[in-house]
Scaffold this motif. Structure first.
Motif, PDB file in Angstrom:
ATOM      1  N   ARG A   1       1.105  -1.155  -0.152  1.00  0.00           N
ATOM      2  CA  ARG A   1       0.071   0.117   0.052  1.00  0.00           C
ATOM      3  C   ARG A   1       0.721   1.315   0.176  1.00  0.00           C
ATOM      4  O   ARG A   1       0.766   2.212  -0.679  1.00  0.00           O
ATOM      5  CB  ARG A   1      -0.915   0.115   1.239  1.00  0.00           C
ATOM      6  N   THR A   2       1.918   1.228   0.842  1.00  0.00           N
ATOM      7  CA  THR A   2       2.605   2.481   0.946  1.00  0.00           C
ATOM      8  C   THR A   2       3.574   2.535  -0.383  1.00  0.00           C
ATOM      9  O   THR A   2       3.688   3.876  -0.716  1.00  0.00           O
ATOM     10  CB  THR A   2       3.288   2.312   2.242  1.00  0.00           C
ATOM     11  N   LEU A   3       4.051   1.790  -0.525  1.00  0.00           N
ATOM     12  CA  LEU A   3       5.033   2.008  -1.983  1.00  0.00           C
ATOM     13  C   LEU A   3       4.134   2.240  -3.008  1.00  0.00           C
ATOM     14  O   LEU A   3       4.499   3.238  -3.762  1.00  0.00           O
ATOM     15  CB  LEU A   3       5.554   0.470  -2.323  1.00  0.00           C
ATOM     16  N   GLY A   4       3.123   1.783  -3.207  1.00  0.00           N
ATOM     17  CA  GLY A   4       2.093   2.411  -4.263  1.00  0.00           C
ATOM     18  C   GLY A   4       1.935   3.766  -4.088  1.00  0.00           C
ATOM     19  O   GLY A   4       1.905   4.605  -4.953  1.00  0.00           O
ATOM     20  N   ALA A   5       1.549   4.210  -2.870  1.00  0.00           N
ATOM     21  CA  ALA A   5       1.074   5.494  -2.584  1.00  0.00           C
ATOM     22  C   ALA A   5       2.498   6.382  -2.879  1.00  0.00           C
ATOM     23  O   ALA A   5       2.285   7.648  -3.376  1.00  0.00           O
ATOM     24  CB  ALA A   5       0.806   5.830  -1.088  1.00  0.00           C
ATOM     25  N   LEU A   6       3.564   6.004  -2.548  1.00  0.00           N
ATOM     26  CA  LEU A   6       4.921   6.756  -2.447  1.00  0.00           C
ATOM     27  C   LEU A   6       5.147   6.926  -4.182  1.00  0.00           C
ATOM     28  O   LEU A   6       5.202   7.958  -4.729  1.00  0.00           O
ATOM     29  CB  LEU A   6       5.968   6.008  -2.040  1.00  0.00           C
ATOM     30  N   LEU A   7       4.973   5.887  -4.958  1.00  0.00           N
ATOM     31  CA  LEU A   7       5.132   5.782  -6.398  1.00  0.00           C
ATOM     32  C   LEU A   7       4.103   6.876  -6.998  1.00  0.00           C
ATOM     33  O   LEU A   7       4.389   7.721  -8.100  1.00  0.00           O
ATOM     34  CB  LEU A   7       5.212   4.663  -7.074  1.00  0.00           C
ATOM     35  N   ASP A   8       2.973   6.649  -6.583  1.00  0.00           N
ATOM     36  CA  ASP A   8       1.852   7.497  -7.112  1.00  0.00           C
ATOM     37  C   ASP A   8       1.883   8.901  -6.865  1.00  0.00           C
ATOM     38  O   ASP A   8       1.794   9.850  -7.781  1.00  0.00           O
ATOM     39  CB  ASP A   8       0.585   7.184  -6.665  1.00  0.00           C
ATOM     40  N   ALA A   9       2.673   9.549  -5.547  1.00  0.00           N
ATOM     41  CA  ALA A   9       2.628  10.699  -5.199  1.00  0.00           C
ATOM     42  C   ALA A   9       3.971  11.333  -6.253  1.00  0.00           C
ATOM     43  O   ALA A   9       3.906  12.341  -6.700  1.00  0.00           O
ATOM     44  CB  ALA A   9       3.149  10.712  -3.759  1.00  0.00           C
ATOM     45  N   VAL A  10       5.110  10.534  -6.492  1.00  0.00           N
ATOM     46  CA  VAL A  10       6.044  10.841  -7.392  1.00  0.00           C
ATOM     47  C   VAL A  10       5.439  11.198  -8.615  1.00  0.00           C
ATOM     48  O   VAL A  10       6.025  12.048  -9.244  1.00  0.00           O
ATOM     49  CB  VAL A  10       7.173   9.992  -7.342  1.00  0.00           C
ATOM     50  N   ARG A  11       4.695  10.393  -9.236  1.00  0.00           N
ATOM     51  CA  ARG A  11       4.071  10.471 -10.530  1.00  0.00           C
ATOM     52  C   ARG A  11       3.087  11.837 -10.598  1.00  0.00           C
ATOM     53  O   ARG A  11       3.210  12.451 -11.575  1.00  0.00           O
ATOM     54  CB  ARG A  11       3.282   9.261 -10.836  1.00  0.00           C
ATOM     55  N   ARG A  12       2.329  11.945  -9.415  1.00  0.00           N
ATOM     56  CA  ARG A  12       1.615  12.962  -9.475  1.00  0.00           C
ATOM     57  C   ARG A  12       2.133  14.398  -9.299  1.00  0.00           C
ATOM     58  O   ARG A  12       1.691  15.346  -9.953  1.00  0.00           O
ATOM     59  CB  ARG A  12       0.521  12.772  -8.232  1.00  0.00           C
ATOM     60  N   LEU A  13       3.285  14.488  -8.454  1.00  0.00           N
ATOM     61  CA  LEU A  13       3.921  15.523  -8.372  1.00  0.00           C
ATOM     62  C   LEU A  13       4.855  16.137  -9.257  1.00  0.00           C
ATOM     63  O   LEU A  13       5.418  17.058  -9.274  1.00  0.00           O
ATOM     64  CB  LEU A  13       4.360  15.631  -6.706  1.00  0.00           C
ATOM     65  N   GLY A  14       5.320  14.994  -9.778  1.00  0.00           N
ATOM     66  CA  GLY A  14       6.571  15.383 -10.776  1.00  0.00           C
ATOM     67  C   GLY A  14       6.289  15.366 -12.257  1.00  0.00           C
ATOM     68  O   GLY A  14       5.109  15.259 -12.440  1.00  0.00           O
ATOM     69  N   VAL A  15       7.188  16.079 -12.988  1.00  0.00           N
ATOM     70  CA  VAL A  15       6.945  16.259 -14.449  1.00  0.00           C
ATOM     71  C   VAL A  15       7.898  15.164 -14.957  1.00  0.00           C
ATOM     72  O   VAL A  15       9.091  15.232 -14.960  1.00  0.00           O
ATOM     73  CB  VAL A  15       7.288  17.647 -14.760  1.00  0.00           C
ATOM     74  N   PRO A  16       7.410  14.492 -15.855  1.00  0.00           N
ATOM     75  CA  PRO A  16       7.709  13.361 -16.520  1.00  0.00           C
ATOM     76  C   PRO A  16       9.042  13.873 -17.402  1.00  0.00           C
ATOM     77  O   PRO A  16       8.836  15.151 -18.352  1.00  0.00           O
ATOM     78  CB  PRO A  16       6.918  12.577 -17.224  1.00  0.00           C
TER      79      PRO A  16
END
Length: 92
Positions: A42-57
């Motif tokens: 759950r937390t790994l998914g949340a961490l990766l989702d946050a990076v994807r959401r907050l970051g610019v690819p």
């Protein structure tokens, strides 16, 4: 800050998001140490989702030095345990 998610690519992330990411990283570290597989997922998914959401690819053909490397979403608890140091994945 440039962040690489293994198997996905890189994103540019503003340092202002580090507090939020560090909170998730602290949870992930605790779950990894305790062997809490469900919490880890759950937390790994949340961490990766946050990076994807907050970051610019970054473009796929761009290769910048990564200041932070995160595991892929399918990484196992033992694989992430090997990546961790006592401070977690994200430098505090």
């Amino acid at each position: 800050m440039i962040v690489r998610i293994m198997g996905e690519g890189q994103v540019r992330l503003d340092d202002s998001h580090l507090t939020e990411l560090n909170e998730l990283d602290d949870e992930l570290l605790a779950e990894t140490k305790s062997g809490d597989e469900e919490g880890f997922r759950r937390t790994l998914g949340a961490l990766l989702d946050a990076v994807r959401r907050l970051g610019v690819p970054l473009p796929d053909d761009s290769l910048e030095p990564s200041e932070l490397i995160l595991p892929a979403s399918e990484a196992t608890l033992s694989e992430v345990r090997e990546m961790l140091n006592d401070d977690g994945l994200i430098p505090g």
